[in-house]
Design a protein around this motif. Structure first.
Motif: not given
Length: 259
Positions: A59, A61, A146-147, A150-151, A218, A220, A232-233
């Motif tokens: 990952d 990110t 992707e994502n 958000r991160a 980011t 899963s 995450p949320w």
């Protein structure tokens, strides 16, 4: 000066004019970005030595935010100072005399402080991301991945909730040194201790720092090999509950105890 806008301006002035609170947020950004960049550089240099499964689920990110382990210490200090500085100087008596409605005073304090922590957190997220990716070379990712966005923004949300949690705990303890000691133990040390023992590992997964940091991932949980029962949320939502519980405790303390 009992209207909420006036209270909010007053709390913003207090935070802005106390140098230590401003410097703690700047320190959070610098430490997180610097440590994250250093770790990313080290990972890039040794990436081929990683096990194949770790290379596949890497990952990039989240690696940029690896310095958050140290940076969040500054956020804990920030939250403790926002409350503790008033109690240590006796300024809290003046604040309560000017704003007899204690709930309104607390709301103004947490609104001003949390908003500032959010701004500093979002800045930390973007700076750490771009610096980290710059040194990851071919293993880096882009903001459009992707994502990823958000991160990055999630760093700001995490830091804001961490600051909110710190303010709540500090309002209960009403002492800067005691608050920092309790916060560091609960946020930084306890998760590590509980994670070492298999029988208590599940408990560690539900502590604030563990739940909230899920927003910075980011990849899963299933792909990364994590067995955390939330995404995450969901993790950020659990951290929000921790923060709200701390603030509720702080309000009860403020409402029932004399300054």
């Amino acid at each position: 000066m009992s209207t909420f806008p006036a209270v909010l301006r007053s709390e913003w002035t207090k935070i802005r004019t106390v140098a230590s609170t401003s410097w703690t947020l700047a320190t959070a950004l610098l430490i997180t970005a610097a440590a994250g960049t250093g770790i990313c550089a080290a990972v890039n240099a040794t990436f081929d030595d990683l096990p194949k499964d770790q290379q596949v689920t890497f990952d990039a990110t989240q690696m940029s935010f690896s310095g958050m382990l140290l940076g969040q210490l500054a956020i804990l200090v920030f939250g403790a100072l926002v409350v503790g500085s008033e109690y240590s100087t006796g300024m809290i008596r003046t604040s309560l005399a000017a704003v007899p409605r204690r709930g309104r005073l607390l709301l103004g304090k947490i609104t001003a402080a949390t908003a500032l922590a959010l701004v500093a957190g979002v800045a930390t997220g973007f700076v750490s991301f771009f610096l980290g990716q710059a040194v990851l070379g071919e293993h880096s990712t882009g903001l459009g991945g992707e994502n990823v966005l958000r991160a990055v923004i999630g760093v700001g949300l995490y830091m804001a909730l961490l600051g909110l949690f710190s303010i709540g705990v500090s309002m209960v303890l009403r002492n800067t040194a005691a608050s920092i000691a309790v916060l560091v133990t609960f946020i930084l040390i306890l998760p590590i201790v509980l994670s070492v023992v298999h029988s208590t590992r599940k408990i560690a997964e539900y502590l604030p720092s563990q739940t909230g940091s899920a927003i910075m991932q980011t990849v899963s949980a299933s792909a990364s090999g994590s067995d955390a029962p939330y995404g995450p949320w969901g993790g950020l939502g659990l951290m929000a509950l921790w923060a709200l519980a701390a603030v509720a405790g702080g309000y009860l303390t403020l409402a029932k105890r004399d300054a």
